[in-house]
Scaffold this motif. Structure first.
Motif, PDB file in Angstrom:
ATOM      1  N   SER A  58      -7.470  -5.728   0.512  1.00 37.72           N
ATOM      2  CA  SER A  58      -8.786  -6.219   0.113  1.00 37.72           C
ATOM      3  C   SER A  58      -9.833  -5.712   1.095  1.00 37.72           C
ATOM      4  O   SER A  58      -9.527  -5.392   2.257  1.00 37.72           O
ATOM      5  CB  SER A  58      -8.800  -7.759   0.081  1.00 37.72           C
ATOM      6  OG  SER A  58      -7.718  -8.250  -0.698  1.00 37.72           O
ATOM      7  N   ASP A  59     -11.075  -5.646   0.605  1.00 38.94           N
ATOM      8  CA  ASP A  59     -12.171  -5.268   1.494  1.00 38.94           C
ATOM      9  C   ASP A  59     -13.428  -6.000   1.075  1.00 38.94           C
ATOM     10  O   ASP A  59     -13.514  -6.552  -0.028  1.00 38.94           O
ATOM     11  CB  ASP A  59     -12.382  -3.752   1.495  1.00 38.94           C
ATOM     12  CG  ASP A  59     -12.825  -3.217   0.158  1.00 38.94           C
ATOM     13  OD1 ASP A  59     -13.943  -3.553  -0.297  1.00 38.94           O
ATOM     14  OD2 ASP A  59     -12.043  -2.446  -0.471  1.00 38.94           O
TER      15      ASP A  59
ATOM     16  N   THR B 143     -13.285  -6.410  -3.318  1.00 37.22           N
ATOM     17  CA  THR B 143     -12.296  -5.551  -3.992  1.00 37.22           C
ATOM     18  C   THR B 143     -10.912  -5.923  -3.496  1.00 37.22           C
ATOM     19  O   THR B 143     -10.713  -6.140  -2.283  1.00 37.22           O
ATOM     20  CB  THR B 143     -12.561  -4.063  -3.680  1.00 37.22           C
ATOM     21  OG1 THR B 143     -13.886  -3.718  -4.071  1.00 37.22           O
ATOM     22  CG2 THR B 143     -11.573  -3.172  -4.450  1.00 37.22           C
ATOM     23  N   ARG B 144      -9.947  -5.982  -4.432  1.00 35.14           N
ATOM     24  CA  ARG B 144      -8.559  -6.301  -4.062  1.00 35.14           C
ATOM     25  C   ARG B 144      -7.609  -5.510  -4.954  1.00 35.14           C
ATOM     26  O   ARG B 144      -7.580  -5.692  -6.169  1.00 35.14           O
ATOM     27  CB  ARG B 144      -8.278  -7.793  -4.215  1.00 35.14           C
ATOM     28  CG  ARG B 144      -6.860  -8.202  -3.814  1.00 35.14           C
ATOM     29  CD  ARG B 144      -6.751  -9.728  -3.808  1.00 35.14           C
ATOM     30  NE  ARG B 144      -5.432 -10.180  -3.408  1.00 35.14           N
ATOM     31  CZ  ARG B 144      -4.496 -10.636  -4.248  1.00 35.14           C
ATOM     32  NH1 ARG B 144      -4.777 -10.693  -5.556  1.00 35.14           N
ATOM     33  NH2 ARG B 144      -3.322 -11.025  -3.805  1.00 35.14           N
ATOM     34  N   PHE B 145      -6.872  -4.587  -4.350  1.00 33.27           N
ATOM     35  CA  PHE B 145      -5.832  -3.843  -5.049  1.00 33.27           C
ATOM     36  C   PHE B 145      -4.487  -4.484  -4.756  1.00 33.27           C
ATOM     37  O   PHE B 145      -4.192  -4.815  -3.594  1.00 33.27           O
ATOM     38  CB  PHE B 145      -5.820  -2.377  -4.605  1.00 33.27           C
ATOM     39  CG  PHE B 145      -6.970  -1.584  -5.143  1.00 33.27           C
ATOM     40  CD1 PHE B 145      -6.912  -1.029  -6.418  1.00 33.27           C
ATOM     41  CD2 PHE B 145      -8.129  -1.400  -4.392  1.00 33.27           C
ATOM     42  CE1 PHE B 145      -7.970  -0.287  -6.915  1.00 33.27           C
ATOM     43  CE2 PHE B 145      -9.185  -0.663  -4.891  1.00 33.27           C
ATOM     44  CZ  PHE B 145      -9.115  -0.108  -6.159  1.00 33.27           C
TER      45      PHE B 145
ATOM     46  N   GLY C  91       7.972  -1.649 -10.160  1.00 31.24           N
ATOM     47  CA  GLY C  91       6.905  -2.630 -10.049  1.00 31.24           C
ATOM     48  C   GLY C  91       5.648  -2.205 -10.778  1.00 31.24           C
ATOM     49  O   GLY C  91       5.690  -1.436 -11.739  1.00 31.24           O
ATOM     50  N   MET C  92       4.514  -2.684 -10.314  1.00 29.50           N
ATOM     51  CA  MET C  92       3.240  -2.347 -10.955  1.00 29.50           C
ATOM     52  C   MET C  92       2.122  -2.448  -9.926  1.00 29.50           C
ATOM     53  O   MET C  92       2.246  -3.109  -8.890  1.00 29.50           O
ATOM     54  CB  MET C  92       2.950  -3.296 -12.120  1.00 29.50           C
ATOM     55  CG  MET C  92       2.820  -4.757 -11.712  1.00 29.50           C
ATOM     56  SD  MET C  92       2.466  -5.856 -13.110  1.00 29.50           S
ATOM     57  CE  MET C  92       0.880  -5.250 -13.615  1.00 29.50           C
ATOM     58  N   ALA C  93       1.004  -1.764 -10.219  1.00 28.64           N
ATOM     59  CA  ALA C  93      -0.193  -1.805  -9.375  1.00 28.64           C
ATOM     60  C   ALA C  93      -1.391  -2.073 -10.262  1.00 28.64           C
ATOM     61  O   ALA C  93      -1.480  -1.543 -11.379  1.00 28.64           O
ATOM     62  CB  ALA C  93      -0.366  -0.489  -8.618  1.00 28.64           C
ATOM     63  N   TYR C  94      -2.327  -2.896  -9.767  1.00 27.98           N
ATOM     64  CA  TYR C  94      -3.498  -3.205 -10.578  1.00 27.98           C
ATOM     65  C   TYR C  94      -4.661  -3.596  -9.674  1.00 27.98           C
ATOM     66  O   TYR C  94      -4.481  -3.893  -8.479  1.00 27.98           O
ATOM     67  CB  TYR C  94      -3.203  -4.315 -11.582  1.00 27.98           C
ATOM     68  CG  TYR C  94      -2.843  -5.653 -10.968  1.00 27.98           C
ATOM     69  CD1 TYR C  94      -3.834  -6.610 -10.732  1.00 27.98           C
ATOM     70  CD2 TYR C  94      -1.530  -5.958 -10.629  1.00 27.98           C
ATOM     71  CE1 TYR C  94      -3.509  -7.842 -10.192  1.00 27.98           C
ATOM     72  CE2 TYR C  94      -1.191  -7.177 -10.081  1.00 27.98           C
ATOM     73  CZ  TYR C  94      -2.194  -8.121  -9.862  1.00 27.98           C
ATOM     74  OH  TYR C  94      -1.880  -9.334  -9.311  1.00 27.98           O
ATOM     75  N   LEU C  95      -5.852  -3.583 -10.275  1.00 31.69           N
ATOM     76  CA  LEU C  95      -7.074  -3.995  -9.593  1.00 31.69           C
ATOM     77  C   LEU C  95      -7.369  -5.437  -9.969  1.00 31.69           C
ATOM     78  O   LEU C  95      -7.529  -5.753 -11.146  1.00 31.69           O
ATOM     79  CB  LEU C  95      -8.243  -3.086  -9.992  1.00 31.69           C
ATOM     80  CG  LEU C  95      -9.629  -3.523  -9.514  1.00 31.69           C
ATOM     81  CD1 LEU C  95      -9.718  -3.496  -7.991  1.00 31.69           C
ATOM     82  CD2 LEU C  95     -10.714  -2.625 -10.125  1.00 31.69           C
ATOM     83  N   ASP C  96      -7.421  -6.310  -8.955  1.00 32.61           N
ATOM     84  CA  ASP C  96      -7.701  -7.726  -9.198  1.00 32.61           C
ATOM     85  C   ASP C  96      -9.221  -7.909  -9.236  1.00 32.61           C
ATOM     86  O   ASP C  96      -9.910  -7.717  -8.233  1.00 32.61           O
ATOM     87  CB  ASP C  96      -7.083  -8.567  -8.087  1.00 32.61           C
ATOM     88  CG  ASP C  96      -7.191 -10.060  -8.372  1.00 32.61           C
ATOM     89  OD1 ASP C  96      -7.733 -10.414  -9.442  1.00 32.61           O
ATOM     90  OD2 ASP C  96      -6.739 -10.848  -7.531  1.00 32.61           O
ATOM     91  N   THR C  97      -9.709  -8.255 -10.415  1.00 31.29           N
ATOM     92  CA  THR C  97     -11.165  -8.397 -10.578  1.00 31.29           C
ATOM     93  C   THR C  97     -11.654  -9.812 -10.270  1.00 31.29           C
ATOM     94  O   THR C  97     -12.863 -10.050 -10.237  1.00 31.29           O
ATOM     95  CB  THR C  97     -11.560  -8.033 -12.020  1.00 31.29           C
ATOM     96  OG1 THR C  97     -10.834  -8.861 -12.939  1.00 31.29           O
ATOM     97  CG2 THR C  97     -11.246  -6.576 -12.314  1.00 31.29           C
ATOM     98  N   ALA C  98     -10.716 -10.755 -10.091  1.00 36.31           N
ATOM     99  CA  ALA C  98     -11.116 -12.143  -9.800  1.00 36.31           C
ATOM    100  C   ALA C  98     -10.745 -12.462  -8.358  1.00 36.31           C
ATOM    101  O   ALA C  98      -9.717 -13.082  -8.068  1.00 36.31           O
ATOM    102  CB  ALA C  98     -10.434 -13.111 -10.771  1.00 36.31           C
TER     103      ALA C  98
END
Length: 549
Positions: free
Chosen positions: A474-475, A535-537, A521-528
């Motif tokens: 996160s940033d 920003t949180r990947f 697994g999986m990777a995604y962008l957390d918009t909440a």
């Protein structure tokens, strides 16, 4: 309303390949049944016409009672000779000229009655050593007889019909048919051979003869004489052979029906595949495929899967073209700078005090091009279907901390701060290199696309409920551009501003997503995300089956 429902059901049935094939098979079965029926009917007709009898004539009894002799031209009686006389002996009908010539009224008393009211019996005898014929004219008389029925203890008498034969007259003839004795042919001295044959029930060597006495509807007397083919073993076998030959005709007829049915089924299959062929041709020519209305219901899923596959292939082709264009652009920029600076240095137009700056710039551009090539190689290697990761059961939290420590110098150089929250154990089956590369790419993404002073937080935890190990970066920066948020993990997906500034290639996040996929697994962008983070990947990996033993 009912007609519309029937029409709808008919449309559904016509779109069903199974229904069409069943219709062809039903028609095929019907044709085979019709062939079998026709062969059987032809055989029965052949047997009926080959051996007609008085029963065949009596089938037209109603016509005979009204003197409609045209009914006697029935095909079943075509092999017979028939003549009809009235009570005075006048011929009323003859089936042909031969019957008119050979069947005379004078012969009627000599012909056996069909109903056995009057009949002749002929026996061969020896008189004084000479062969002779004894002819007896007989009549049958019916009478009733009481028959006791029941057991020994009693029962009722039953009245049954019975009959007996009575000899009314007889005569003795020699071998030349001369009358020797008897009252049967009084006033006659001999018989002709035809008359003798008629008495024996023979019209000739091949036909029998009998007569039928009946009355018309008006009460007029009629006598019908029937000469029909004799039934013997040879004639019966001949008819059976003819019927067998007719049956053999069913074989080529059945073969023709089979060929036609096979052609119909093949044609249905070709028509069913035609929309798919057209779709392939359309895709080959680069056109757009519209939903086909003539695709059978059974092939609709195949057609949809094919069009979906073609759409995927088209998308992959476009992505490949875009990938080539983006790689070309990102490589051309540093190579152009390197080429320009090298040319300036070679021409001696660079002042001595600026030469070191040119060389450093050339080094930085070459390093950027090399990194791009490394990223592209990593991405293409993981995209290959045969690629298999080297999975090991490790503590993911430990590797995340190690990767964060490796990136700390880059973060500090960018003027950012790095926080690590990775408490173990969080064991999972992962490829160590892919995991480290993913964490480094996410940290690098946060540094490159934000201003100095941004906080970056790397976390790792295990969720016992879902059985997943979660790694997040996160940033507190400016966030993700909404224009590219949905395609952030696609190759070379980056903002125009970042591309113009040379900030990133757009391959880092694609490598993260692909690495997560090959590790299960999986990777995604957390918009909440919660403040202060913008920003949180998230990278999620399945826990090892034997973790925490």
């Amino acid at each position: 309303m009912r007609s519309r429902s029937l029409a709808g059901a008919l449309r559904v049935a016509t779109r069903s390949l199974t229904a069409r094939c069943l219709a062809v098979l039903a028609a095929y079965a019907f044709v085979l049944g019709a062939i079998a029926f026709a062969v059987g009917a032809a055989g029965e007709f052949l047997l009926a016409t080959a051996f007609p009898s008085m029963e065949t004539v009596l089938a037209h009894e109603g016509d005979l009672e009204h003197d409609r002799f045209g009914a006697l031209r029935d095909p079943e009686l075509s092999s017979c000779r028939i003549a009809v006389f009235d009570g005075d002996g006048t011929r009323l009908y003859a089936s042909d000229d031969v019957a008119a010539k050979k069947i005379r009224a004078s012969y009627l008393p000599l012909i056996n009655d069909y109903r056995e009211g009057l009949f002749y019996e002929v026996f061969s005898e020896q008189v004084d050593g000479e062969p002779c014929y004894r002819i007896m004219m007989c009549s049958a008389t019916e009478y009733d007889v009481l028959v006791e029925a029941g057991d020994a203890d009693g029962g009722a008498d039953v009245l049954v019909d019975a009959a007996y034969k009575r000899i009314d007259a007889q005569a003795l003839l020699d071998a030349d048919l001369n009358v020797l004795d008897g009252d049967l042919f009084s006033g006659r001295t001999s018989l002709s051979r035809r008359e003798f044959n008629f008495i024996k029930g023979m019209y000739d060597a091949r036909m029998s003869v009998e007569r039928l006495d009946y009355q018309t509807a008006d009460g007029d007397l009629r006598t019908l004489v029937l000469a029909a083919p004799l039934v013997n073993d040879a004639s019966y076998q001949r008819v059976v052979d003819d019927a067998g030959r007719i049956a053999l005709l069913a074989i080529p007829a059945g073969l023709i029906a089979t060929v036609v049915a096979a052609w119909g089924l093949a044609r249905l299959m070709r028509r069913a595949a035609r929309p798919l062929d057209r779709a392939i041709e359309t895709y080959r020519n680069g056109g757009e495929v519209t939903p086909a209305e003539q695709v059978p219901r059974e092939l609709m899923a195949t057609y949809d899967n094919f069009t979906d596959l073609m759409d995927r292939l088209r998308t992959a082709r476009l992505e490949r073209q875009q990938l080539i264009a983006d790689v070309s652009h990102d490589l051309k920029t540093p190579l152009t700078v390197i080429g320009g600076y090298a040319q300036a240095l070679a021409d001696g137009v660079v002042p001595p005090d600026k030469a070191p700056g040119y060389l450093r710039s050339m080094r930085d551009r070459a390093q950027a091009a090399g990194e791009l090539i490394d990223l592209l190689f990593s991405f293409s290697k993981m995209e290959h279907p045969a690629y298999e990761p080297h999975l090991l059961e490790i503590d993911v939290a430990c590797e995340v901390r190690r990767a964060a420590d490796e990136a700390r110098g880059q973060v500090e150089s960018a003027g950012c701060t790095l926080e690590v929250c990775a408490e173990g154990p969080a064991r999972a089956l992962v490829d160590v290199q892919l995991l480290c590369r993913s964490v480094l790419n996410l940290i690098d993404n946060a540094c490159v696309h934000n201003e100095p002073g941004v906080r970056i937080r790397v976390a790792c935890s295990r969720d016992e409920g879902s059985g997943l190990v979660t790694v997040s970066v996160s940033d507190t920066g400016k966030g993700v551009d909404p224009a590219i948020a949905e395609r952030i993990f696609e190759p070379f997906a980056t903002s125009d501003e970042a591309r113009a500034a040379g900030c990133g290639t757009g391959l880092g996040l694609s490598i993260v997503r692909r690495a997560a996929e090959v590790m299960g697994g999986m990777a995604y962008l957390d918009t909440a995300v919660d403040a202060p983070w913008s920003t949180r990947f998230v990278l999620q990996l399945p826990c090892a089956e034997e973790a925490d033993r």
